[in-house]
Design a protein around this motif. Structure first.
Motif, short mmCIF file in Angstrom:
data_model
loop_
_atom_site.label_atom_id
_atom_site.label_comp_id
_atom_site.label_asym_id
_atom_site.label_seq_id
_atom_site.Cartn_x
_atom_site.Cartn_y
_atom_site.Cartn_z
N ILE A 25 0.82 -1.29 -0.11
CA ILE A 25 0.05 0.07 0.13
C ILE A 25 0.81 1.42 0.02
O ILE A 25 0.70 2.19 -0.74
N ILE A 26 2.11 1.33 0.77
CA ILE A 26 2.70 2.38 0.83
C ILE A 26 3.60 2.52 -0.40
O ILE A 26 3.57 3.56 -0.87
N ILE A 27 4.27 1.37 -0.86
CA ILE A 27 5.42 1.54 -1.92
C ILE A 27 4.68 2.04 -3.31
O ILE A 27 5.23 2.28 -4.20
N ILE A 30 -1.05 4.09 -2.89
CA ILE A 30 -2.26 3.93 -2.77
C ILE A 30 -2.81 5.27 -1.87
O ILE A 30 -2.08 5.43 -0.84
N PRO A 31 -3.82 6.00 -2.63
CA PRO A 31 -3.93 7.42 -1.89
C PRO A 31 -4.66 6.97 -0.54
O PRO A 31 -5.68 6.39 -0.41
N LEU A 32 -3.98 7.66 0.52
CA LEU A 32 -4.54 7.57 1.93
C LEU A 32 -5.06 8.91 2.37
O LEU A 32 -6.05 8.82 3.15
N PHE A 33 -4.66 10.02 2.03
CA PHE A 33 -5.04 11.24 2.54
C PHE A 33 -4.91 12.47 1.38
O PHE A 33 -4.19 12.06 0.15
N CYS A 42 -0.14 16.60 -1.51
CA CYS A 42 0.40 15.00 -1.65
C CYS A 42 -0.87 14.13 -0.92
O CYS A 42 -1.48 14.49 -0.30
N SER A 43 -0.84 12.74 -1.58
CA SER A 43 -2.04 11.92 -1.09
C SER A 43 -1.11 10.69 -0.48
O SER A 43 -1.99 9.74 -0.25
N THR A 44 -0.09 10.41 -0.47
CA THR A 44 0.57 9.25 0.19
C THR A 44 1.66 9.90 1.03
O THR A 44 2.42 10.77 0.74
N PRO A 45 2.22 8.90 1.97
CA PRO A 45 3.42 9.20 2.66
C PRO A 45 4.55 9.32 2.03
O PRO A 45 5.57 10.23 2.32
N ILE A 46 4.75 8.49 0.78
CA ILE A 46 6.29 8.67 0.12
C ILE A 46 6.33 9.88 -0.71
O ILE A 46 7.23 10.49 -0.67
N ALA A 114 6.58 13.64 10.17
CA ALA A 114 7.36 12.60 10.77
C ALA A 114 6.70 11.36 10.58
O ALA A 114 7.29 10.44 10.81
N GLY A 115 5.17 11.30 10.81
CA GLY A 115 4.66 10.10 10.59
C GLY A 115 4.75 9.32 9.26
O GLY A 115 5.02 8.32 8.97
N SER A 116 4.87 10.16 8.17
CA SER A 116 5.08 9.81 6.66
C SER A 116 6.75 8.91 6.76
O SER A 116 6.81 7.95 6.01
#
Length: 209
Positions: A25-27, A30-33, A42-46, A114-116
């Motif tokens: 999901i991360i790599i 997949i849009p999370l926010f 931005c829509s992903t931690p990456i 930081a969470g990303s």
């Protein structure tokens, strides 16, 4: 008996399966926010992590591209069945001028930033050894989004830059918690034994009388 043993085996490997789902999901981005960042939205931690890494020049650009490329391929194949160019990757994610972008956006959303970082690192490390880094990063992101969405900090007056959370965030949260391996037997083994209560000498003498 076979059914019970197979279910126990599946439960014992739950943290491994959850870590793998979390990793993909991360790599694959997949849009999370949806949250403002140095590259725009931005829509992903990456994406959040990459925009900060490009701006700070902590690691080489090729490493950042390596983080972005799997998700870029996935998005390219889904949208128009094309594989994006490696050289054009920064333009696709609007990271060419991330260094010149204002740092106020990141400073206002330190929890999401930081969470990303923790989420991306936890996803990479979790493939080899599941741990608590993914859970900690996910909780930080959620707190940052809740703080802005509900508490209104920082104040946002532009509807186009409003914070939004996708339903996939719930899947990530479940995977993050499930990736932590809880060994109940080890906890019980390490717990110190409780001392047995001994009767008082005075009470034992009174019974004899």
């Amino acid at each position: 008996m076979a059914t019970s043993s197979s279910s126990k085996g599946w439960l014992s490997n739950l943290s491994t399966y959850a870590s793998r789902v979390y990793f993909f999901i991360i790599i694959l981005q997949i849009p999370l926010f949806r949250v403002p960042c140095r590259s725009g939205m931005c829509s992903t931690p990456i994406q959040v992590t990459s925009s900060q890494l490009i701006a700070s020049e902590i690691i080489p650009v090729s490493v950042v591209k390596g983080l972005l490329y799997p998700g870029a391929i996935t998005n390219g194949l889904i949208s128009n069945m094309t594989v994006p160019s490696w050289d054009n990757l920064l333009n696709i994610y609007n990271l060419t001028y991330a260094k010149e972008a204002s740092a106020v956006t990141d400073l206002q959303r330190l929890e999401v930033l930081a969470g990303s970082y923790f989420s991306v690192a936890g996803a990479l490390v979790g493939i080899m050894k599941p741990g608590r880094m993914s859970m900690f990063g996910t909780l930080l992101i959620i707190w940052g989004l809740v703080k802005e969405g509900i508490l209104g900090k920082p104040v946002n007056t532009d509807p186009a830059k409003a914070v939004f959370v996708y339903p996939t965030m719930l899947i990530v949260l479940v995977c993050a918690f499930s990736s932590v391996k809880y060994d109940v037997k080890k906890v019980m083994r390490s717990a110190p034994p409780r001392p047995l209560a001994k009767p008082l000498k005075s009470s034992s003498k009174s019974k004899l009388k």
